[in-house]
Enzyme design. Structure first.
Site, PDB file in Angstrom:
ATOM      1  N   THR A 190       0.820  -1.040  -0.070  1.00 35.68           N
ATOM      2  CA  THR A 190       0.099   0.006  -0.086  1.00 35.68           C
ATOM      3  C   THR A 190       0.883   1.405  -0.032  1.00 35.68           C
ATOM      4  OG1 THR A 190      -1.790  -1.104   1.302  1.00 35.68           O
ATOM      5  CG2 THR A 190      -1.834   1.364   1.207  1.00 35.68           C
ATOM      6  N   PHE A 192       1.305   5.310   1.039  1.00 41.22           N
ATOM      7  CA  PHE A 192       0.603   6.238   1.754  1.00 41.22           C
ATOM      8  C   PHE A 192       1.307   7.433   1.416  1.00 41.22           C
ATOM      9  CE2 PHE A 192       0.282   2.001   4.269  1.00 41.22           C
ATOM     10  CZ  PHE A 192      -0.825   2.479   4.945  1.00 41.22           C
TER      11      PHE A 192
END
Length: 638
Positions: A190, A192
């Site tokens: 992921t 960020f």
């Protein structure tokens, strides 16, 4: 002085350590890992809204939000509140992007057998990442506010439920990991984004929020800018909304054809910014081992005279494969210049598979090439094959070319990197994108930062063409590098009848330019006769690419140029009328007035911007379009 510098560095480090960084979730969440990536004190919040409110109110110095996941794409649970706060006027800047590897473990209370697990708790974004695996195990998904929070819930609940969370969270709350990774994709991760208030930080990462009611305004932005597009659900006013990572906001606005596009940039800091030392992540290269070629920076622009390429500027380099005589290269130079080419190519040293084939006329031909370039006002591009050729060629040529066969001739790469000339680097026929960028790194590490990458086709099992133009590889390289990328359809095709089609394909895919072989008598060419375009065919290609001809072009060809433009204008007008009719029908169905003065004003602004200094002409064109639309409407009603 040294002590003063040391004191300042120590103070900066101390400031980063004291930085309060907020994330959404409980301790042990992946957000906490991102928050701690650059130092500071992580602090969890129950929701993304609470997190952004804390940043706005000064409770924290920085907030991290998940934007994109390798399995499910955009993390809408974070992007939607982010978009709402930005739309309401919260002035933020993006200071870094952090990629966090994700391994979603299935964890339950100690002693719970896997077969007994019927339900799994997690944040909805995490559950979407393991939809298939959980379904295969017959486990129902239960939504909660956080992955680490799910571990906390399961730990306090005397049941056989499980949590989808990190191993770190499982161990923190005393759970036993039943399955190490239940992600639907092995290489999960992921991204960020790190956010700060605009008056507290200098932006390091290009990030923009784009809203438009026209899908055509966003259809090719990823190709044209190399950006990552993260779509959101639209609204009545703006049916299309998205976050755009890695693209300049001003360029997005310029590329968007619709005037109802709003671009809100999070890449520009306040003028008085710099209260907090920015983290290093924003400037780290995409590939750490290639710090020059994959540096996170604005697109590189290579400029030599009329040749300007990169950051939206596009160029066409054209000329003969080999410089055969002074008269030959002069004739062809005049032909390509008159069609709008911005640089002249020509080989003086020729790498040939057969040692008995024509090898080029050498440095004598360089004088012919340079003379043709000066006569037509075009900078010249020519290939060097050996280290001892670099210095004499660099003294006269404008751009040094490294051919596909020499892409990994590392001594030659270092030599051209020290020559003080821009370098056009062709991709090897059997080279990967990473190897291509690695070759560029050799040139840049030696000192030359003006490198143009050239995709010229790779070797595959296909025999119908000389090589296979790897448009996919060209697009894959785009987000990895700031360097301009052009295509060579001539060497990819090996056949003149295919060159124009491949050239248009690469151009439409967003190539920064093309390098094309042109010969006025291919039957007598000393090399690569089969793939050379005759001047008339090159002129046709130049018209299709919307290059600008000059008065040296014969009148008949100039008229053909205008005829082609008129045809395109007619087609575009017809398309516009058809879409306008659909819009009118849509408005009638919803009871809205067909004529909208605000929309008409926006259209007039569009034409005035397209025709700067010609407001009267712009208004007349809009008046004609309105009359045509009304006439079409009356015909349809009859």
């Amino acid at each position: 002085m040294l002590r003063e510098i040391a004191d300042r560095e120590a103070a900066a480090k101390a400031k980063d350590i004291d930085l309060k960084v907020g994330y959404q979730g409980e301790p042990g969440a992946y957000g906490e890992v991102a928050a701690a990536a650059h130092g500071g004190i992580p602090r969890g919040f129950a929701s993304f809204e609470k997190l952004l409110e804390a940043l706005r109110d000064g409770e924290i110095d920085e907030a991290v939000l998940p934007m994109e996941n390798a399995v499910v794409g955009a993390i809408t649970e974070a992007l939607e509140p982010f978009a709402a706060f930005v739309s309401e006027g919260l002035e933020l800047v993006a200071v870094a992007l952090t990629s966090v590897p994700v391994r979603l473990s299935l964890a339950a209370r100690p002693g719970t057998p896997l077969a007994a697990v019927k339900r799994a708790w997690a944040h909805p974004a995490a559950l979407r990442q393991c939809t298939r695996r959980l379904a295969q195990m017959g486990i129902e998904r239960v939504v909660c506010y956080d992955t680490a929070g799910a571990a906390q819930i399961v730990a306090h609940d005397a049941s056989t439920d499980a949590a989808v969370c990190s191993r770190r969270a499982a161990e923190r709350y005393g759970l036993e990991v039943l399955v190490e990774d239940v992600s639907d994709k092995e290489q999960n991760g992921t991204r960020f984004v790190h956010l700060r208030m605009a008056d507290h930080a200098r932006a390091q990462v290009s990030l923009a929020f784009l809203r438009t009611s026209s899908m055509t305004a966003t259809g090719r932005l990823d190709v044209l800018t190399g950006a990552t597009l993260l779509p959101l659900a639209g609204s009545a006013e703006f049916p299309v909304r998205m976050w755009v990572l890695g693209a300049d906001a001003a360029r997005l606005q310029a590329l968007a054809p619709a005037r109802d596009v709003q671009v809100i940039s999070l890449g520009q800091p306040a003028a008085h910014a710099a209260k907090i030392t920015p983290p290093k992540q924003g400037t780290e290269p995409v590939v750490k081992s290639l710090p020059h070629a994959t540096a996170r920076k604005a697109p590189t622009v290579v400029e030599v005279g009329p040749l300007r390429i990169g950051a939206g500027a596009r160029a066409v380099i054209a000329g003969p494969c080999s410089v055969e005589s002074a008269e030959q290269v002069m004739r062809i130079a005049r032909e390509v210049a008159s069609c709008g080419a911005t640089a002249l190519r020509g080989g003086i040293f020729k790498p040939r598979t057969n040692p008995y084939a024509f090898q080029g006329h050498g440095l004598e031909a360089l004088d012919w090439l340079v003379a043709a370039g000066k006569s037509t006002g075009l900078p010249v591009v020519t290939e060097v094959m050996a280290v001892d050729q670099v210095r004499p060629v660099a003294e006269k040529a404008d751009v040094l070319q490294i051919g596909a066969r020499n892409m990994q001739n590392f001594d030659l790469l270092r030599a051209v990197g020290r020559a003080g000339r821009p370098v056009l680097l062709k991709r090897g026929a059997g080279s990967t994108v990473d190897e291509w960028l690695g070759a560029a790194e050799y040139v840049m590490a030696a000192g030359e930062l003006r490198v143009i990458l050239c995709e010229r086709g790779i070797r595959t099992f296909e025999t119908a063409t000389r090589n296979t133009l790897d448009v996919g590889g060209m697009l894959a390289a785009r987000p990895l590098t700031h360097l301009p990328i052009i295509a060579d359809p001539s060497h990819a095709a090996g056949r003149a009848d295919l060159v124009e089609g491949l050239a248009r394909a690469a151009w439409s895919a967003g190539a920064d330019g093309l390098i094309v072989e042109v010969h006025d008598d291919p039957a007598r060419a000393l090399s690569d006769a089969e793939q050379a375009l005759v001047p008339a065919r090159f002129a046709e290609l130049a018209r299709n690419l919307a290059l600008h001809p000059d008065a040296r072009l014969p009148l008949a060809q100039l008229r053909a140029w205008v005829d082609a433009i008129d045809h395109d204008l007619g087609v575009l007008v017809q398309r516009r009328l058809e879409v306008a009719k659909v819009i009118g029908d849509s408005k009638r169905q919803t009871g809205r007035a067909v004529l909208d003065p605000r929309r008409e004003a926006a259209v007039r602004r569009t034409y005035q911007e397209a025709l700067p200094g010609s407001k009267l002409l712009a208004d007349k064109l809009v008046d004609l379009l309105l009359e045509a639309a009304k006439a079409q409407q009356s015909i349809d009603e009859d």
